[in-house]
Design an enzyme around this catalytic site. Structure first.
Site, PDB file in Angstrom:
ATOM      1  N   CYS A 132       0.809  -1.228   0.000  1.00 26.19           N
ATOM      2  CA  CYS A 132       0.000   0.000   0.000  1.00 26.19           C
ATOM      3  C   CYS A 132       0.843   1.279   0.000  1.00 26.19           C
ATOM      4  O   CYS A 132       0.538   2.239  -0.709  1.00 26.19           O
ATOM      5  CB  CYS A 132      -0.934   0.011   1.206  1.00 26.19           C
ATOM      6  SG  CYS A 132      -0.159  -0.557   2.718  1.00 26.19           S
ATOM      7  N   HIS A 252      -3.197   6.073   4.826  1.00 30.37           N
ATOM      8  CA  HIS A 252      -1.755   6.238   5.049  1.00 30.37           C
ATOM      9  C   HIS A 252      -1.344   7.628   4.534  1.00 30.37           C
ATOM     10  O   HIS A 252      -1.758   8.035   3.439  1.00 30.37           O
ATOM     11  CB  HIS A 252      -0.959   5.201   4.249  1.00 30.37           C
ATOM     12  CG  HIS A 252      -0.992   3.806   4.816  1.00 30.37           C
ATOM     13  ND1 HIS A 252      -1.682   3.448   5.953  1.00 30.37           N
ATOM     14  CD2 HIS A 252      -0.377   2.673   4.373  1.00 30.37           C
ATOM     15  CE1 HIS A 252      -1.503   2.145   6.182  1.00 30.37           C
ATOM     16  NE2 HIS A 252      -0.717   1.656   5.245  1.00 30.37           N
TER      17      HIS A 252
END
Ligand code: NAP
Ligand code: 3JN
Length: 346
Positions: A132, A252
């Site tokens: 990710c 994130h």
């Protein structure tokens, strides 16, 4: 995605944090499904999940689960992918794998559709989804790489707990509540490690994601280094990463410093980012507008802001890159690859 040939799809890890997002995206995007198989461990077999208003029974994932499956979307950890992906391929399925099991294999393309969808079209049965933290960084940097070249990237991540699975989300929420209730918080999950040592994540920042390698960097940090080189097809691009877990549930964030190979104008860089596929520029410091993890949650895009010139290096550039780690960082990148393959085969 309507009006297309319908395909048989299996989701492996269907009860997990990533698997549930995959199922939800398949429904929301009206993915052209003929038959949907939901696979997980023996523990979940027999439970049901609603899909388009109908209950679908979870089955235990076994080598024979893949008979008749055309697309197998794996997110049940690397061990399960190593064990079962070859069987899915044997049954004729295209595997899109969310784990690190095959990412660095030379005959497996490592794909972010906005960056290198051409590589996916040359697959040998398995396509790997990057980590990710890599996905959101390369999606934003690729148009700058193409225009100016990139010499070096130094990135620090601020990663949400959902990246470590459903149990890590639970741990953050429980610890937060316990601390606010005046109770001693229990740490059992983070950092995910082979050692029986865990740290409080609530009201904290943990500078360890995944285990440590021999060079002092963690595996998560080395994934960012090696995957970026593979996706850009450039062994010379220099990458250094520090990956940190913070008490955020979704999204994130990354502080990214890049040294470009050629001189740049800041306004042109912003224009390139604003026009980049899958990227949204959110950069109005005068209005205090910049990407936030909370705003990125449940969105498919990669958000970029705080774009500014370095004060010490003439070709240095700073930016802040944010995305929903379970969507573009995992489930959406997977479903997007499948959608693009279906389009290419029609
Ligand atoms: P999670 O919430 O812990 O879910 C794990 C899933 O794997 C569950 O569905 C679980 O089923 C299933 N599973 C466990 N053991 C199994 C077995 N023996 N056979 C079949 N299924 C089994 O984890 P997650 O956050 O969804 O992540 C899952 C994996 O996806 C990670 O290990 C990682 O490899 C990958 N991932 C990738 C990214 C990325 O950066 N692209 C991000 C996050 C995760 P039960 O509920 O039945 O146990
Ligand atoms: O911690 C995060 O924010 C992302 C985690 C990803 C992850 C977690 C467990 C195993 C991975 C991954 O995708 O690299 C793996 C793995 O498959 O190695």
């Amino acid at each position: 995605m309507g009006n297309q040939l319908k395909v048989n799809v299996a989701v492996v890890g269907a009860t997990g944090a990533v698997g549930q997002e995959i199922i939800s995206l398949l429904e929301k995007r009206d993915f052209p499904i003929n038959q949907l198989k939901l696979l997980a461990s023996k523990r979940s077999a027999g439970k049901t999940v609603m899909f388009k208003g109908e209950p679908v029974t979870i089955e235990e994932a076994t080598p024979e689960s893949f008979a008749g499956v055309e697309y197998a979307l794996f997110s049940a950890g690397g061990t399960i992918s190593k064990e079962l992906a070859p069987h899915a391929v044997r049954h004729g399925a295209v595997v899109i794998d969310n784990t690190s099991a095959y990412r660095m294999d030379t005959d497996v393309p490592l794909v972010v559709p906005e960056v290198n969808m051409d590589a996916a079209l040359k697959h040998n049965g398995i396509i790997a989804n990057p980590n990710c933290s890599t996905i959101q960084m390369v999606a934003a940097l690729k148009p700058l790489y193409d225009r100016y070249g990139i010499e070096r990237i130094i990135v620090s991540t601020y990663q949400a707990v959902s990246g470590a699975g459903a149990s890590a989300i639970e741990e953050l929420l429980t610890q937060t509540k316990d601390i606010l209730d005046g109770k001693e918080p229990q740490a059992n999950i983070l950092p995910v490690s082979k050692l029986p040592v865990h740290h409080q994540i609530a009201f904290n920042a943990i500078p360890q994601i995944d285990l440590f390698t021999d060079n002092g960097f963690t595996y998560e940090e080395m994934k960012m280094v090696n995957e970026t080189k593979k996706i850009f097809g450039d062994e010379q691009v220099q990458v250094a990463a520090t990956c940190v877990r913070i008490p955020v549930v979704k999204g994130h964030s990354e502080s990214v410093y890049v040294e470009l190979k050629n001189d740049y104008e800041l306004e042109e860089v912003k224009q390139i980012l604003a026009n980049a596929p899958g990227v949204e520029l959110v950069d109005s410091p005068e209005e205090q507008k910049y990407p936030l993890a909370t705003d990125s949650a449940d969105k498919l895009e990669v958000f970029v802001g705080r774009v500014r010139k370095d004060l010490t290096h003439p070709r240095g550039l700073h930016m802040w890159i944010v995305s929903d780690n379970l969507l573009k960082g995992a489930a959406w990148n997977t479903v997007q690859i499948a959608e693009e393959l279906i389009k290419a085969n029609n």
